[in-house]
Design an enzyme around this catalytic site. Structure first.
Site: not given
Ligand code: UT7
Length: 322
Positions: A279, A249, A113
């Site tokens: 993204n 970004h 990225c």
């Molecule tokens: O560009 C390169 C660099 N990349 C980034 O900068 C991305 C950085 N990361 C992020 O933007 C975020 O971490 C995400 C958007 C990917 C995820 O958000 P988060 O608030 O960190 O969520 P999490 O991974 O901690 O997941 C929380 C919950 C989980 O469920 P449980 O275990 O709490 O029951 C996930 O399974 O949200 C669930 N989850 C979803 N639910 C509905 C993860 N993805 C989804 C989804 N829809 N698409």
């Protein structure tokens, strides 16, 4: 010593729009979750057969037109991409031929990225040292080709596109400084774990897919971007209040707003495209820059802080007097 300035910008987005509602049909997700956790409402997905070079070609032509530059003027082409059409020739070489550029240097830079920011840094250095007068710098990615459409943690995040700038030598500083960093020790948190060296000739088990530990990446991204904006301002003896625009970004609205908060900027001083583009990896910063220029938000003389963070990990910034 010469400096480089941005003489023109251009971008390209594929026609096909995929909304959160479309993703609700194929994944256990919801429009509400995606908007609240990422800020994304839709993204563009390149059609079958539409490649990084195809997207980059249009963005480059638009940037050259806006700069008033002819193909024969270009002395260097640097392309930030993680999704080259071929292993080689590089996307830069393919574009050099398609755009009718002279036999100038042509190279791809793979910094995920941060690819465009790295490419910008390389081209800026060639202009500063006097070897090149005009450079074409492109950020392009087709990450949807490597998305695991069964993984809701990544499938909702990515989109495709291309952005380009033309840099020209100038007596007055346009690009005030660029800064690049990497920390390869975090490679297990974000990446695609197959390649030529892992036996790419065999059908890769499970496919060529992006794997990410999103929450851990999120935390490192917020911390790291906070550090690089400080480094960039300190290097230029500038204060936060000297900035007119943050062009970050576009990975996640929450990461963008954390960086803005750290800089004491309101969100109306920040160019946000993540809602409509998702993204787009190496394309995200030049796409946002081009939109900001064409919409009339960013004007000549404005001070811009560009930054990116991505797989590697890599991160980079540029301070620019536009
Ligand atoms: O560009 C390169 C660099 N990349 C980034 O900068 C991305 C950085 N990361 C992020 O933007 C975020 O971490 C995400 C958007 C990917 C995820 O958000 P988060 O608030 O960190 O969520 P999490 O991974 O901690 O997941 C929380 C919950 C989980 O469920 P449980 O275990 O709490 O029951 C996930 O399974 O949200 C669930 N989850 C979803 N639910 C509905 C993860 N993805 C989804 C989804 N829809 N698409």
């Amino acid at each position: 010593m010469k400096k480089s300035r941005i003489a023109g910008t251009g971008s390209y987005l594929p026609e096909n729009i995929v909304t959160n509602a479309d993703l609700e049909k194929i994944l256990d997700t919801s429009d509400q979750w995606i908007r609240e956790r990422t800020g994304i409402t839709e993204r563009r997905v390149a059609k079958e057969g539409e490649t990084s070079a195809d997207m980059a070609e249009v963005a480059a032509q638009r940037a050259m037109k806006s700069a008033g530059v002819n193909p024969e003027d270009v002395g260097l082409i640097v392309v930030g991409t993680t999704t080259p059409d071929l292993v080689f020739p590089s996307t830069a070489c393919l574009l050099q031929a398609r755009l009718g550029l002279p036999d100038c240097g042509a190279m791809d830079v793979n910094a995920a990225c941060s690819g465009f920011m790295y490419a910008l840094s390389v081209a800026d250095k060639y202009i500063r040292c006097g070897d090149v007068q005009t450079a074409l710098v492109i950020g392009v990615d087709k990450l949807t080709a490597m998305v695991d459409w069964n993984d809701r943690g990544t499938a909702v995040l990515f989109g495709d596109g291309a952005g380009a700038v033309v840099l020209q030598a100038s007596d007055e500083a346009g690009i005030l400084s660029t800064h690049i960093h990497a920390a390869g020790r975090h490679s297990d948190l974000l990446g695609v774990d197959v390649g030529v060296g892992t036996g790419f000739k065999e059908e890769p088990r499970g496919g060529v897919l992006i794997k990410m530990k999103g929450n851990e990446v999120f935390k490192v991204a917020v911390r790291t971007l906070g550090r690089i904006v400080d480094e960039t301002l300190e290097h230029n003896n500038m204060e936060k209040t000297d900035l007119d625009w943050l062009i970050p970004h576009q990975a996640n609205y929450r990461i963008i707003s954390a960086t803005a908060k750290k800089l004491g900027m309101t969100m109306d001083q920040v160019i946000v495209t993540v809602d409509k583009h998702g993204n787009t990896s190496a394309a995200s910063v030049p796409l946002a820059l081009d939109e900001a220029v064409r919409s009339g938000k960013v004007k000549r003389g404005n001070i811009l802080l560009l930054e990116a963070f991505g797989g590697g990990f890599t991160w980079a910034s540029a301070l620019i007097k536009y």
